[in-house]
Enzyme design. Sequence first.
Site: not given
Ligand code: BJW
Length: 239
Positions: A60, A115, A145
């Site tokens: 980070y 997030h 703290c």
């Molecule tokens: C372009 C472009 C351009 C490129 N123009 N487009 C089984 C089933 C369902 C859920 C789960 C499961 N097992 C576990 C879970 C839950 C888990 C989960 O989802 N896991 C999966 C992997 C299966 N989720 C959690 O644990 C979350 N908490 C939770 O569920 O709590 C319980 C709850 C339930 C219900 C309601 C409420 C609560 C927490 C998730 C935390 C995610 N954290 C991260 C990392 C921290 C932040 C950081 O370091 O920055 O967040 S993970 C990472 O992925 C980051 C992102 O925000 C997140 C999403 O990624 P994103 O933004 O989609 O990026 P990419 O790289 O995947 O995609 C980029 C996209 O851009 C692509 O589509 C490209 O095509 C496009 N693109 N260039 C337009 N120029």
Amino acid sequence: MNFSIPEKASIVILTGAGISAESGLETFRGAGGLWCGHRVEDVATPEAFARNPAMVHEFYNMRRRGLLKPEINPNPAHLALAELEQKWPGEVLVVTQNIDDLHERAGTKNLIHMHGEVLKAFCHFCRSNIECRNDLSIEMTCAKCSKTGGIRPDIVWFGEMPYRMDEIFDALANCDLFLSIGTSGNVYPAAGFVSEALRHDAFTAELNLEPSLNASIFHESLTGPATETVVRFVNNLLK
Ligand code: BJW
């Protein structure tokens, strides 16, 4: 757009890493992405932080330094969303999964960082919040703290509850238009927002460089870089 939008429609916009890609910030998944060669569980889980806090801090710290480089700025897609919020007669809420501050810098006000934010930290012991523009480390002592070793970046890791979920689900239940921009649909609960919006009869559109995992359930899918698709979509809405 095959949809006639009410004059004061409520709009919810979900953004992901793709909207910041053309500002120079890497996405997570795929070749060359932030997690290419890294196991997610080694950097983005509370267990990883407990096991190896120095490594997680470094991940980070690197991203914070990257974000603060003078050449990293909001791009036309961020600016278009800020313009939409300013000019649209109805409610506009941006829910971002991104931990950068490019939406704020573009001028978006009604914004939820579900997030967390890389420019913030908190103390694991007393939960007090800290603004941070410099590197964090395990040697830091909390000013509130006085305990050492509990400062962590304000990031929602896997297994943790994303922020402000009640507000987000309320907004989804009441929106007329749901847009998903630059997110791969891999991570829940964000990947389920489209289904929630559909359940409440919203029109849904995805704007992505390539179709996401969920693409087929959106009413409309626009393929291309965000700086083109988002600007075009917003201009059409504001026409
Ligand atoms: C372009 C472009 C351009 C490129 N123009 N487009 C089984 C089933 C369902 C859920 C789960 C499961 N097992 C576990 C879970 C839950 C888990 C989960 O989802 N896991 C999966 C992997 C299966 N989720 C959690 O644990 C979350 N908490 C939770 O569920 O709590 C319980 C709850 C339930 C219900 C309601 C409420 C609560 C927490 C998730 C935390 C995610 N954290 C991260 C990392 C921290 C932040 C950081 O370091 O920055 O967040 S993970 C990472 O992925 C980051 C992102 O925000 C997140 C999403 O990624 P994103 O933004 O989609 O990026 P990419 O790289 O995947 O995609 C980029 C996209 O851009 C692509 O589509 C490209 O095509 C496009 N693109 N260039 C337009 N120029």
